[in-house]
Write an enzyme that holds these catalytic residues in place. Structure first.
Site, mmCIF file in Angstrom:
data_model
loop_
_atom_site.group_PDB
_atom_site.id
_atom_site.type_symbol
_atom_site.label_atom_id
_atom_site.label_comp_id
_atom_site.label_asym_id
_atom_site.label_seq_id
_atom_site.Cartn_x
_atom_site.Cartn_y
_atom_site.Cartn_z
ATOM 1 N N CYS A 2 0.883 -1.101 -0.049
ATOM 2 C CA CYS A 2 -0.050 -0.100 0.111
ATOM 3 C C CYS A 2 0.702 1.242 0.109
ATOM 4 O O CYS A 2 2.086 1.204 0.623
ATOM 5 C CB CYS A 2 -1.047 -0.047 1.407
ATOM 6 S SG CYS A 2 -1.741 -1.598 1.521
ATOM 7 N N ARG A 27 4.283 0.820 -7.222
ATOM 8 C CA ARG A 27 4.017 -0.318 -6.301
ATOM 9 C C ARG A 27 2.764 -1.392 -6.280
ATOM 10 O O ARG A 27 2.867 -2.399 -5.609
ATOM 11 C CB ARG A 27 3.686 0.278 -4.711
ATOM 12 C CG ARG A 27 5.174 1.223 -4.590
ATOM 13 C CD ARG A 27 4.772 2.130 -3.508
ATOM 14 N NE ARG A 27 4.301 1.446 -2.248
ATOM 15 C CZ ARG A 27 5.161 0.883 -1.144
ATOM 16 N NH1 ARG A 27 6.523 1.361 -1.277
ATOM 17 N NH2 ARG A 27 4.742 0.386 -0.245
ATOM 18 N N TRP A 73 -3.617 -2.163 -1.129
ATOM 19 C CA TRP A 73 -3.245 -3.512 -1.949
ATOM 20 C C TRP A 73 -3.959 -4.603 -1.075
ATOM 21 O O TRP A 73 -3.031 -4.742 0.298
ATOM 22 C CB TRP A 73 -1.704 -3.537 -2.133
ATOM 23 C CG TRP A 73 -1.476 -4.657 -3.093
ATOM 24 C CD1 TRP A 73 -1.648 -4.615 -4.588
ATOM 25 C CD2 TRP A 73 -0.978 -5.880 -2.972
ATOM 26 N NE1 TRP A 73 -1.222 -5.799 -5.027
ATOM 27 C CE2 TRP A 73 -0.973 -6.624 -4.191
ATOM 28 C CE3 TRP A 73 -0.519 -6.575 -1.657
ATOM 29 C CZ2 TRP A 73 -0.412 -8.023 -4.210
ATOM 30 C CZ3 TRP A 73 -0.086 -7.902 -1.879
ATOM 31 C CH2 TRP A 73 0.015 -8.618 -3.172
ATOM 32 N N ASN A 99 -0.665 0.902 6.427
ATOM 33 C CA ASN A 99 -0.141 -0.218 5.861
ATOM 34 C C ASN A 99 0.378 -1.234 6.787
ATOM 35 O O ASN A 99 0.841 -1.016 7.950
ATOM 36 C CB ASN A 99 1.429 0.469 5.131
ATOM 37 C CG ASN A 99 1.059 1.327 3.912
ATOM 38 O OD1 ASN A 99 -0.124 1.546 3.590
ATOM 39 N ND2 ASN A 99 2.186 1.869 3.346
ATOM 40 N N GLY A 100 0.550 -2.468 6.259
ATOM 41 C CA GLY A 100 0.653 -3.597 7.108
ATOM 42 C C GLY A 100 -0.347 -4.485 7.550
ATOM 43 O O GLY A 100 -1.457 -4.294 7.013
ATOM 44 N N GLU A 480 15.256 -23.601 -9.181
ATOM 45 C CA GLU A 480 14.909 -22.187 -9.345
ATOM 46 C C GLU A 480 16.089 -21.331 -9.712
ATOM 47 O O GLU A 480 16.021 -20.500 -10.415
ATOM 48 C CB GLU A 480 14.255 -21.942 -7.900
ATOM 49 C CG GLU A 480 13.834 -20.552 -7.807
ATOM 50 C CD GLU A 480 12.960 -19.794 -8.766
ATOM 51 O OE1 GLU A 480 12.668 -20.594 -9.499
ATOM 52 O OE2 GLU A 480 13.155 -18.572 -8.698
ATOM 53 N N LYS A 484 16.205 -18.801 -12.789
ATOM 54 C CA LYS A 484 16.563 -17.401 -12.383
ATOM 55 C C LYS A 484 17.720 -16.966 -13.614
ATOM 56 O O LYS A 484 17.776 -16.041 -14.076
ATOM 57 C CB LYS A 484 16.805 -17.202 -10.892
ATOM 58 C CG LYS A 484 16.494 -16.119 -10.384
ATOM 59 C CD LYS A 484 14.939 -15.941 -10.074
ATOM 60 C CE LYS A 484 13.857 -16.303 -11.195
ATOM 61 N NZ LYS A 484 12.746 -16.495 -10.323
ATOM 62 N N GLU A 487 16.469 -16.798 -17.540
ATOM 63 C CA GLU A 487 15.508 -15.858 -17.569
ATOM 64 C C GLU A 487 16.114 -14.351 -17.918
ATOM 65 O O GLU A 487 15.453 -13.689 -18.504
ATOM 66 C CB GLU A 487 14.189 -15.712 -17.025
ATOM 67 C CG GLU A 487 14.245 -15.527 -15.618
ATOM 68 C CD GLU A 487 12.890 -15.397 -14.740
ATOM 69 O OE1 GLU A 487 12.788 -15.645 -13.470
ATOM 70 O OE2 GLU A 487 11.763 -15.112 -15.627
ATOM 71 N N HIS A 503 24.452 -40.087 -15.734
ATOM 72 C CA HIS A 503 23.530 -40.643 -16.516
ATOM 73 C C HIS A 503 23.615 -39.974 -17.969
ATOM 74 O O HIS A 503 22.606 -40.204 -18.938
ATOM 75 C CB HIS A 503 22.226 -40.957 -16.080
ATOM 76 C CG HIS A 503 22.382 -41.879 -14.910
ATOM 77 N ND1 HIS A 503 22.693 -43.165 -14.866
ATOM 78 C CD2 HIS A 503 22.204 -41.627 -13.584
ATOM 79 C CE1 HIS A 503 22.461 -43.767 -13.773
ATOM 80 N NE2 HIS A 503 22.210 -42.757 -12.955
ATOM 81 N N LYS A 602 5.239 -10.465 -16.970
ATOM 82 C CA LYS A 602 4.991 -10.989 -15.533
ATOM 83 C C LYS A 602 3.919 -11.676 -15.212
ATOM 84 O O LYS A 602 4.234 -12.528 -14.566
ATOM 85 C CB LYS A 602 4.763 -9.559 -14.806
ATOM 86 C CG LYS A 602 4.789 -9.603 -13.076
ATOM 87 C CD LYS A 602 6.172 -10.013 -12.743
ATOM 88 C CE LYS A 602 5.948 -10.420 -11.275
ATOM 89 N NZ LYS A 602 6.832 -11.196 -10.839
HETATM 90 O O1 M6R Z 1 2.093 -15.525 -11.301
HETATM 91 P P1 M6R Z 1 2.553 -17.051 -11.279
HETATM 92 O O2 M6R Z 1 3.340 -17.224 -10.145
HETATM 93 O O3 M6R Z 1 1.403 -17.859 -11.794
HETATM 94 O O4 M6R Z 1 3.563 -17.097 -12.532
HETATM 95 C C1 M6R Z 1 4.231 -18.187 -13.102
HETATM 96 C C2 M6R Z 1 5.351 -17.900 -13.805
HETATM 97 O O5 M6R Z 1 4.866 -17.708 -15.196
HETATM 98 C C3 M6R Z 1 6.374 -17.331 -13.193
HETATM 99 O O6 M6R Z 1 6.882 -17.932 -11.923
HETATM 100 C C4 M6R Z 1 7.597 -17.093 -14.181
HETATM 101 O O7 M6R Z 1 8.218 -18.191 -14.199
HETATM 102 C C5 M6R Z 1 8.655 -15.984 -13.624
HETATM 103 N N1 M6R Z 1 9.043 -14.892 -14.364
HETATM 104 C C6 M6R Z 1 9.862 -16.710 -12.930
HETATM 105 O O8 M6R Z 1 10.591 -15.724 -12.514
#
Ligand code: M6R
Length: 607
Positions: A2, A27, A73, A99-100, A480, A484, A487, A503, A602
């Site tokens: 928020c 935000r 939010w 907020n919070g 993960e 990261k 991407e 393998h 996103k």
């Molecule tokens: O909004 P979501 O958590 O469902 O999104 C899933 C993926 O699209 C998301 O985690 C994507 O892999 C990210 N860009 C990874 O950093």
């Protein structure tokens, strides 16, 4: 998260408040509102974009030169007009933005209701307005102090009253708050960018401090009333830098927010003994005890969070748990059924594949629990139970803090289900609780070691391929870390269980090929070290993520990213941070667009 705005001075407050709120739009928010005092307190608030609030103000303008504003939010209660801030007490003489989270708001609300208070929203924040009004006895500061003493949690609150019409009183308990010092006017905000075009001189309010704002400036004191002598800082950042809190990118800001995110996700939900309170998880102990299988479904980083959940559920609940990509599960001939709990994880709550898989599970009789960051998202509306992650809006496409909150949410869920099934005993529950409560401090420590991650980034910045290996929970983190890296750095990378290397993939390990090895699982440590030796024998460059006390790895690794010693079960929470930082620095060294990587969105709302 928020946004907060406040203004006292000679100008009309309304336009200044709205303008400040707009500057906080980055935000994320789902409703907005302002209150202005002019003899009486007048409030305008509206669900949705600030444009809705502006339309309302055009029809019914506010007149007055002192006011407070807010972008909300949602955390408690859906994003509706009624739940939008500001909130007033029943007499309309006191108004609050907040907020919070007020952790004990439910019991406060019940007490106030028993004394005759009527509430007009579902929020925790409205309780504060009622409390300040109840405690008021001719001194607003004293009333605020008393209300704060009764309210547990991490928050910032801002109060205005027609009884003392030329001042704003605000308190910071963890959530940020700054005062902008103008010439004959003073601003209050949750973030510097909101008022940077009015002033560059700021008082930064610290935790457990109270500030009284008037047109002549501000006085700061501790919440106990001790005067605080706070020097103003002069900010030289531009507005864009200010939005990023001084960090170069949102991703780095969000990585650094993770200790606070853990605190927020846990707030009011976990007792020291491991008892868990999950406000929107409605199933009872009978249901939890009768679950035959758990399905976790998600995409991308959320799927990787699910891999951690799978391990936790299998290990401490001894409950068969499958994690499936949502885009696969949705086309699997329905294999999910009654007596099976489906957990759909999605930061946005809008990912098309995850929504489809969740629906499929629900249509086949499975109870559906959503772990999501966005209150009122499609996934949350569809779910039987909801566990909000409370990570705050995540702006960088590369998910970091939302992932962190998803992990914490799953530990909480495991404790909740384990207590009902009798598979988590008191000793284990207390240990996990202790580990989670210690986690923010441990994460701060890991973040201080960013230079190690930068050194690792230097090592791999020009590689063609990078491999990530680990076992069990370490494998889930390796997945993960690899995502990261690819991407945002655009390097090819792959993750696999350490035992799988020999393998096939070992054929690709030659001189200097970087292999990142996760070593936080002590029960399989020696096995993982065997894989490390296989890599070394082929000339691979080993980057290890290991505990501080692990001296064995020094014999093999070219570089070690250290995390403080902790329980293996909780180590993924800390171990992901060096990988996030390493990916970030590789992308930075390669001059990539870190917050908006190519080809990615996103929220993936198409199939
Ligand atoms: O909004 P979501 O958590 O469902 O999104 C899933 C993926 O699209 C998301 O985690 C994507 O892999 C990210 N860009 C990874 O950093």
């Amino acid at each position: 998260m928020c946004g907060i705005m406040g203004y006292v001075g000679p100008q009309e407050a309304g336009p200044i408040l709205v303008d400040g709120l707009k500057r906080l739009e980055y935000r994320g928010y789902d409703s907005a509102g302002v209150a202005v005092t002019n003899g009486s307190i007048n409030v305008r608030k509206a669900q949705g974009k600030i444009a809705n609030l502006e339309d309302m103000l055009e029809v019914e303008p506010l007149v007055g030169s002192i006011g407070i504003g807010h972008t909300r939010w949602a955390t408690h209660g859906a994003p509706t007009d009624a739940n939008a801030h500001p909130h007033t007490d029943p007499s309309g003489e006191f108004v609050v933005v907040h907020n919070g989270i007020i952790e004990n708001f439910q019991s406060l609300r019940e007490q106030l209701a028993a004394d005759g208070s009527e509430f007009t929203s579902e929020t925790d924040s409205e309780v504060l307005a009622h409390l300040v009004a109840r405690e008021y006895d001719g001194d607003l500061v004293e009333a605020v102090r008393k209300a704060v003493a009764l309210s547990d949690g991490a928050y910032a609150m801002v109060v205005m009253s027609k009884r003392e019409p030329r001042k704003i009183v605000a308190v910071r308990k963890i959530s940020p708050l700054v005062v902008g010092l103008g010439d004959g006017e003073t601003f209050l905000a949750s973030d510097i960018p909101a008022v940077l075009h009015h002033t560059r001189d700021f008082l930064i309010i610290e935790d457990d401090e109270l500030v009284v704002v008037t047109e002549d400036g501000a006085t700061v004191e501790t919440i106990d009333g001790e005067p605080v002598d706070r020097d103003a800082i002069h900010v030289t950042w531009d507005a864009e830098q200010a939005e990023k809190g001084g960090y170069e990118h949102f991703m780095l800001k969000e990585i650094n927010e993770q200790p606070a995110v853990v605190t927020e996700t846990l707030a009011g939900r976990l007792d020291e003994d491991g008892t868990v309170w999950l406000e929107d998880v409605d199933f009872g102990d009978d249901y939890a005890a009768a679950i035959d299988r758990v399905w976790i479904t998600a995409c991308g980083t959320a799927y990787h969070a699910g891999l951690i959940g799978q391990e936790i559920f299998r290990r401490i609940l001894r409950l068969p748990t499958n994690v499936e990509y949502a885009h696969e599960l949705r086309y699997a001939d329905p294999i999910v059924g009654p007596n099976e709990l489906t957990i759909a994880i999605s930061q946005s709550g809008e990912t098309a594949d995850t929504l489809a898989a969740a629906r499929l599970a629900g249509d086949n009789g499975s109870r559906m629990l959503a772990i999501t960051n966005v209150v009122g998202s499609t996934l949350s509306r569809y779910a039987d139970d909801i566990l909000y992650t409370r990570a705050g809006p995540e702006i960088s496409v590369a998910s970091t803090k939302a992932y962190m909150a998803m992990l914490i949410a799953q530990y909480l869920l495991a404790l909740r289900i384990g207590a009902a099934r009798g598979t988590v005993n008191a000793e284990l529950a207390a240990r996990v609780s202790h580990g989670l409560h210690q986690m923010p401090a441990a994460l701060e420590e890991v973040l201080r070691r960013e230079p190690e991650a930068l050194a690792a980034a230097e090592l791999i910045r020009s590689a063609e391929d990078v491999y990530f290996i680990g076992r069990g929970l370490d494998y889930a983190i390796a997945m993960e870390g690899s995502l990261k890296l690819k991407e945002i750095s655009y390097l090819h990378s792959e993750a696999m269980p350490a035992g799988e290397l020999k393998h096939g993939t070992l054929a690709l390990i030659t001189d200097g090929v970087p292999v990142v090895v996760m070593l936080t699982q002590r029960d399989v440590y020696d096995k993982t070290i065997s894989a490390v030796q296989e890599v070394k024998a082929r000339g691979g460059a080993v980057i290890a993520v290991a505990y501080d006390t692990d001296t064995e790895i020094d014999k093999y690794a070219d570089l070690v990213l250290r995390i403080p010693d902790m329980e293996d079960l909780m180590a993924p929470v800390a171990a992901v941070i060096p990988l996030q930082l390493m990916a970030y620095h590789v992308a930075r060294l390669r001059d990539n667009d870190i917050d908006q990587p190519r080809n990615l969105a996103k929220s993936v709302t198409v199939e």
